[in-house]
Structure formats: C-alpha cells, structure tokens
Design a protein around this motif. Structure first.
Motif, PDB file in Angstrom:
ATOM      1  N   GLU A  15      77.678 113.519 -40.687  1.00 34.40           N
ATOM      2  CA  GLU A  15      78.549 114.670 -40.910  1.00 34.40           C
ATOM      3  C   GLU A  15      78.702 115.017 -42.382  1.00 34.40           C
ATOM      4  N   GLN A  16      78.206 114.153 -43.264  1.00 39.42           N
ATOM      5  CA  GLN A  16      78.330 114.317 -44.711  1.00 39.42           C
ATOM      6  C   GLN A  16      79.793 114.514 -45.107  1.00 39.42           C
ATOM      7  N   ASP A  17      80.617 113.583 -44.648  1.00 39.63           N
ATOM      8  CA  ASP A  17      82.040 113.601 -44.953  1.00 39.63           C
ATOM      9  C   ASP A  17      82.425 112.268 -45.584  1.00 39.63           C
ATOM     10  N   ALA A  18      83.513 112.265 -46.307  1.00 36.46           N
ATOM     11  CA  ALA A  18      83.928 111.092 -47.076  1.00 36.46           C
ATOM     12  C   ALA A  18      84.850 110.172 -46.285  1.00 36.46           C
ATOM     13  N   LEU A  19      84.939 108.955 -46.784  1.00 38.88           N
ATOM     14  CA  LEU A  19      85.876 107.978 -46.258  1.00 38.88           C
ATOM     15  C   LEU A  19      86.398 107.153 -47.425  1.00 38.88           C
TER      16      LEU A  19
END
Length: 146
Positions: free
Chosen positions: A14-18
């Motif tokens: 998803e190319q999202d951060a954590l």
C-alpha cells in the motif's frame, strides 16, 4: 512478530507508513512490586493505544512493543503524548514504585531493503537515549533506508 511482519508486507504493498515503538519502564520483573508496576504500565498502554489496528505486546522480559500502522510521525507523536498524559495521571503511583518510562519510536515506510531487526534495534537505542537524557522521555525519528 508474526502480525507485525504481515502488516509490514501489507504496508509495503500500500506504500503507507508505520511506526515501531519500544516502551521501556526500566523495571526488572523479579519481585512482586516490580510485577505490579509492570502491570500498571501495561494498563496505561492498553488505555492509550486506541485503534483496533494497532498492536501492543510484551517484548522481552521488561519492555513493550507497539505497532502503529497507517500512521505518520505526527500521528505517532500524538499517541506517545497520550501515553505520557495517561502516565502523568498516575505519576504518584509510578514515583512510589520508582518507575521511569522511556520510549523510542521509528516511523518508517516499509520496503524490501529495510531489515526489521534494524528497526527494532534502532527503536531500543532511541528508548535508551531518551532515558539517558530525561528518565521519563521519548525520541521519535523517521527511519530512512540509505
């Protein structure tokens, strides 16, 4: 770690951060008072990490790990501040038990070039650095792959 690993790969797609967070109450869980103190900190963390998608677990003998998914640095900062606000509400109890909570957090955009063990190690180092600066403090950084 299995759930964290699964979320890591989902966020890669998803190319999202954590954010990976280490919470260290600096308690050696050898005696009953220490165990009580550890349980108190655990309850504060449960109260502070509100989203159903976030992950909270005991990590090693005397730490907690928190996985905050789909979150940037500002969101991570908000949750860490909530943890400290909740700790402040029981500060007399923590003082009596000589508990000082330090937190190290890394916000990262997952990719195949990043080793999860480096993330964990870096978060632990940030928690220790925060403790050395101010026994009850935190450090949050954005992790970049070089």
């Amino acid at each position: 770690m299995e759930i964290f690993n699964r979320e890591w790969h989902r966020l890669m797609r998803e190319q999202d951060a954590l954010s990976f967070v280490i919470v260290n109450p600096h308690i050696k869980t050898l005696d009953e008072n220490s165990k009580v103190g550890f349980q108190i900190v655990a309850k504060v963390l449960e109260k502070s990490v509100l989203r159903a998608t976030d992950l909270l677990s005991r990590f090693h003998d005397n730490e907690f790990a928190v996985g905050l998914f789909n979150l940037n640095e500002n969101g991570t900062n908000t949750i860490i501040q909530r943890i400290y606000d909740n700790l402040d509400s029981i500060s007399d109890e923590l003082y009596k038990l000589n508990i000082h909570v330090s937190i190290g957090a890394l916000n990262v955009l997952p990719n195949n070039d990043i080793d999860l063990m480096n993330i964990i190690r870096s978060a632990k180092e940030l928690a220790e650095a925060a403790y050395k600066e101010n026994k009850q403090g935190y450090k949050l950084e954005y992790y970049q792959c070089h």
